[in-house]
Enzyme design. Structure first.
Site, PDB file in Angstrom:
ATOM      1  N   SER A 140       0.827  -1.208   0.000  1.00 46.10           N
ATOM      2  CA  SER A 140       0.000   0.000   0.000  1.00 46.10           C
ATOM      3  C   SER A 140       0.858   1.254   0.000  1.00 46.10           C
ATOM      4  CB  SER A 140      -0.900   0.022   1.228  1.00 46.10           C
ATOM      5  OG  SER A 140      -1.548   1.270   1.332  1.00 46.10           O
ATOM      6  N   TYR A 153      -1.871   0.496  10.253  1.00 45.55           N
ATOM      7  CA  TYR A 153      -1.954  -0.222   8.978  1.00 45.55           C
ATOM      8  C   TYR A 153      -0.741   0.112   8.105  1.00 45.55           C
ATOM      9  CZ  TYR A 153      -3.926  -1.149   4.271  1.00 45.55           C
ATOM     10  OH  TYR A 153      -4.142  -1.569   2.994  1.00 45.55           O
TER      11      TYR A 153
END
Ligand SMILES: Cc1cc2nc3c(=O)[nH]c(=O)nc-3n(C[C@H](O)[C@H](O)[C@H](O)COP(=O)(O)OP(=O)(O)OC[C@H]3O[C@@H](n4cnc5c(N)ncnc54)[C@H](O)[C@@H]3O)c2cc1C
Lengths: 248, 440
Positions: A140, A153
C-alpha cells in the site's frame, strides 16, 4: 519472467474485491486458479464464475494468515506449486481503535505484515528450489510514510513492502520474480463510504489488469494509477518538520 | 452519501449507496429495517433505481454460476452485465434472446424492467426467456420463483418493487455468427413506416429511427431497419473461419458536460436531415457486426453528458394496435411543431404480451429524448395526454417525471400491483423515488 503467463495462479485473500478482479484476469488468460481464504466456502460462487466464464480449473483452499505455523503445510498441500502467487491479504481496521487498543493494533500488524510475509516466504523458498515463479504482493502507498490517519496499517504495509523488496533482491538471480503493487485508493469494501477524490480512485478491474501486465512484463514496483507515483514522490520528499504538521 | 440519478442525470439527489457482494450482504442491508431498492447499472433514465433509504448496488454480485451448452441456459447473479454475458458466450455461439439498445444493463435490471428488444413482435420481452428468479423478499427470505408463479409474474416488470433479485436462469439463443443481415427501408412518411412494419411481422428484428423534426407531407419519415442473425453461409469466405470475430471499434468517450446549447433546434434538425439522407441513399441489404447493429450508442462512452448539466428526460409510450396510427400521427405532429424533436427517436412494433405489470403490449412504441427544461417538460405533459386519449401506457424504466394521476389513468393494473405490495409486505420496504412519486 516475461511473455505469456502460465498457471496455476494462487490468490491469497481471495474474497477481496481486488482479488476477484485479479483472479478473473489470469483466468481469462487460461490459467488455472487456486483461491485461498480463511473461509473457502464463501468462494464457491467465485469458483463457479471462473469456471463458467473461462473454462479453467479452480480449486478452493483454507488459509489463515495469522496462523503462521500452518503456512508450510498449506503450501505443501496445494495441488501444485503455483507459477504465480498473489497476496491480496489485508485488514485495515479503524485507526482510532488501532491507536487506542494495542491488541487490536497487533492484529493489524500481523494481518498485514507477519501473515503475508510468512506466506510469501514459504512460497519464495519453494519457488527458489524450483528455480522459477512470480510472487505478487499487494502492499500500500500507506506504507510509504506514516501518517496520523492510518499509521498502524501503514507501518505494517511498510514492513511488507520492505520484505518484498528484500525477497526480490534475494531471488533476482534465482529465476523468481517479485512484484510489489502499491494500488493507491481503490473502490473496494475497505474504502466504501470514504470521501475520496474520484480521479485518484481506481476500480478493482484496473488493479487486475495492472497486476497481470506487471507479471507479464516483469515489472518490479507498480502503482495502479500513474499519478500516485508523483503524489508519493512529493509526500516522501516533504521534510519531516513540515510533514508532521500536515493532516493528509 | 453520493450524488445519484438515473441515466438521464435529471434531478440528482444525495443518496446512501451500499455495494452488495453476496446474498449475505443483501440480508444484512434488509435487516437494518429501512427502505431499500436494488440498482443495477443505472441505465434506467429516471429515478427507478434510487432509494430514499439505501440504494443497493448490485454490481458486486456479478458471478456467472453455470452454463449448459446443451440447452443454452445460463444461471447467473443479478449484477452481471449483458455485455459480460456476450463477451463470454458469443464466441461459443450464444446471444441474449432479448436485448435492449445498450448492453450495459444488468441481468436484474433487464428482468425488473422486462426490457424489450427489436424482436418483441415475434419473441416477447426479456421475461419470456427467464426460467426462474431467486428473490429476497421483505422478510429476508429467499424464494426461487419459477416462470408462471405469482412472485415471478410480479417481479418481471416489477421495477424492483417485489424484492431483490439475487440470481436468475435465462435461456440464450444459438447463433452461427456475430453478424446481422440488415435491410434498411427508407419511408417517405409515418404511414408508410407503419406499413413496412406490418409487412415485416416475420422479420426476426425490426426497429425504425423516426424523424420527429420534419413537418408537412414527410411527417414521421423513417428508416426501418430489419435484421436477422447471419448464418455462416451469409459471410464472405474470408470471414467464415472466424464467424464470431468482428472488427474492433475505438470507444469514444464524452469527456465533460457539453453546454446546453450544443443540442439546439438547428443542430438536431441538421442531424435528422443528414441521417435520413444517409440511410435513404444506401438502403437495401448489408452485413453488419452485432455491436453496431444492436448497440450503436454503446460506441460512445458517457454519451448522456452531451445533454449538459441539467440532464435529459425520455418519453416512451406504447399505443394499442387499433389506435396506434392515429395516436402516432398526433404525437409526432405535436413534437415536430414544438421544434423540440430529438435526434434519437425510435419507433418499434410490439407483439402481443399479457403481463401483470410489465410495460409491453401489442401495438407501437415511440421513444425519444429531450434535454430537460421547462419547455420540454410542458411538451411531455401534452404527450402524456395524447397517449391517454389513445389508450396507451408508459415505460417506467424511462420515466423521471410522470405525475401519479397519469399513471393511474393509463394503467388499470396499478391497483392490483399496490394490493400485491401491501399483502406481501413489499410496500414500505422496497421503495424507489419513482415508486414514492407514483404512489406504488
Ligand atoms: C442507451 C439506452 C438504450 C436503451 N434501450 C432500451 C430498449 O431498447 N428496450 C428497453 O426495454 N429498455 C431500454 N433501455 C432501458 C434499460 O434497458 C432499462 O432501464 C434497464 O432496466 C436498465 O438496467 P440496469 O441494470 O441499468 O438497471 P437500473 O437502471 O439500475 O435499474 C432499473 C430497474 O431495475 C431494478 N433492478 C435492478 N437490479 C435489480 C435487482 N437485482 N433486483 C430487483 N430489481 C432490480 C431497479 O430497482 C430499477 O427499478 C435503454 C437504456 C439506455 C441507456
Amino acid at each position: 519472467m516475461s511473455g505469456r503467463v502460465q498457471g496455476p495462479v494462487l490468490i491469497l485473500g481471495a474474497t477481496s474485491d481486488m482479488a476477484r478482479a485479479i483472479a478473473r484476469d489470469f483466468a481469462a488468460r487460461g490459467c488455472d486458479i487456486q483461491l485461498a481464504a480463511r473461509e473457502p466456502e464463501r468462494l464457491e460462487a467465485d469458483r463457479a464464475d471462473l469456471v463458467t466464464r473461462y473454462g479453467v480449473g479452480v480449486t478452493l483452499h483454507a488459509v489463515d494468515a495469522l496462523d503462521v505455523d500452518s503456512h508450510a503445510g498449506f503450501v505443501a498441500g496445494l495441488p501444485a506449486l503455483p507459477r504465480v502467487a498473489v497476496s491480496a491479504i489485508g485488514l485495515m481496521g479503524e485507526q482510532a481503535e488501532n491507536a487506542a487498543d494495542m491488541t487490536r493494533a497487533a492484529t493489524i500488524l500481523r494481518a498485514n505484515f507477519e501473515g503475508p510475509a510468512s506466506l510469501m516466504g514459504v512460497l519464495a523458498n519453494a519457488m527458489e528450489a524450483r528455480g522459477s515463479g512470480t510472487l505478487v504482493g499487494i502492499s500500500s502507498v500507506a506504507g510509504e510514510r506514516g501518517r496520523a490517519s492510518n499509521y498502524v496499517y501503514g507501518s505494517a504495509k511498510a514492513g511488507f513492502t520492505a520484505y518484498l523488496s528484500g525477497l526480490r533482491n534475494r531471488l533476482a538471480k534465482k529465476g523468481v520474480h517479485v512484484v510489489t503493487v502499491l494500488p493507491g485508493f481503490v473502490a473496494t469494501r475497505m474504502t466504501e463510504g470514504m470521501d475520496l477524490p474520484a480521479r485518484l480512485v481506481a476500480q478493482p478491474e484496473e488493479v487486475g489488469a495492472a497486476v497481470l501486465a506487471a507479471v507479464e512484463k516483469g515489472r518490479d514496483v507498480i502503482y495502479v494509477r500513474p499519478v500516485w507515483r508523483l503524489i508519493m514522490a512529493i509526500i516522501r520528499a516533504l521534510p519531516e518538520r513540515v510533514f508532521k504538521k500536515t493532516s493528509i | 452519501m453520493t450524488r445519484l440519478a438515473g441515466w438521464g442525470r435529471f434531478r440528482p439527489v444525495e443518496a446512501r449507496v451500499a455495494r452488495m457482494r453476496s446474498e449475505a450482504d443483501v440480508a444484512v442491508a434488509l435487516a437494518a429495517g429501512g427502505p431499500v431498492i436494488a440498482r443495477g447499472n443505472g441505465r434506467a433514465y429516471g429515478d427507478s433505481a434510487v432509494s430514499p433509504g439505501v440504494t443497493l448496488d448490485m454490481r458486486g454480485m456479478d458471478r456467472m454460476l453455470a452454463f449448459d451448452p446443451a440447452t443454452g441456459v445460463l444461471v447467473a447473479e443479478a449484477g452481471v452485465l449483458l455485455s459480460e454475458i456476450i463477451a463470454c458466450l458469443l464466441p461459443r455461439g450464444w446471444f441474449p434472446s432479448v436485448t435492449p439498445g445498450t448492453r450495459y444493463v444488468t441481468l436484474g435490471g433487464a428482468i425488473a424492467a422486462d426490457v424489450h428488444g427489436k424482436n418483441h413482435h415475434v419473441d416477447g420481452g426479456f421475461g419470456a426467456f427467464v426460467d426462474w428468479v431467486e428473490v429476497m423478499g421483505p422478510d429476508g427470505r429467499v424464494t426461487r420463483a419459477e416462470a408462471g408463479s405469482d412472485l415471478f409474474s410480479w417481479t418481471v416488470g416489477g421495477m424492483g418493487l417485489t424484492g431483490v433479485i439475487l440470481r436468475a436462469a435465462i435461456r440464450l439463443r444459438r447463433v452461427e455468427t456475430g453478424w446481422i443481415c440488415q435491410e434498411t427501408r427508407a419511408t417517405a412518411g409515418l404511414d408508410e413506416a407503419i406499413d413496412v412494419f406490418e409487412g415485416a411481422m416475420d422479420a426476426p428484428y425490426s426497429v425504425a429511427w423516426i424523424d420527429c423534426v420534419t413537418e408537412g407531407p414527410h411527417l414521421g419519415r423513417s428508416l426501418v431497419m430489419l435484421g436477422r442473425h447471419a448464418g455462416v453461409g451469409d459471410l464472405p469466405a474470408a470471414r467464415r473461419r472466424d464467424p464470431f470475430g468482428v472488427p474492433r471499434k475505438r470507444r469514444l468517450t464524452v469527456p465533460l458536460d457539453l453546454p446546453g446549447l450544443a443540442l439546439n433546434r438547428w443542430t438536431v434538425g441538421a442531424f435528422n436531415a443528414a441521417y435520413y439522407r444517409l440511410g435513404a441513399r444506401k438502403p437495401g441489404p448489408a452485413l453488419v457486426p452485432w455491436d453496431s447493429y444492436f448497440y450503436p450508442l454503446d460506441a460512445i462512452g458517457d454519451w448522456n453528458r452531451i445533454y449538459g448539466r441539467r440532464g435529459f428526460v425520455q418519453f416512451q409510450c406504447v399505443l394499442p394496435e387499433d389506435s396506434a396510427r392515429r395516436g402516432l400521427h398526433r404525437l409526432v405532429e405535436v413534437i415536430a411543431a414544438s421544434g423540440q424533436g430529438s435526434f434519437l427517436s425510435v419507433l418499434k412494433r410490439f407483439g402481443p404480451q399479457d403481463s401483470r405489470f410489465a410495460f409491453p403490449r401489442a401495438g407501437y412504441t415511440l421513444a425519444l429524448d429531450f434535454p430537460a427544461h421547462d419547455g420540454s417538460l410542458d411538451l411531455m405533459q401534452t404527450l402524456d395526454r395524447i397517449t391517454l386519449e389513445h389508450g396507451g401506457r408508459f415505460y417506467l424504466a424511462k420515466d423521471a417525471r410522470m405525475p401519479r394521476a397519469v399513471l393511474e389513468a393509463a394503467d388499470d393494473r396499478v391497483a392490483a400491483f399496490r394490493a400485491m405490495r401491501a399483502a406481501t409486505g413489499a410496500a414500505g420496504r422496497f421503495v424507489s423515488l419513482q415508486s414514492e412519486r407514483l404512489g406504488l
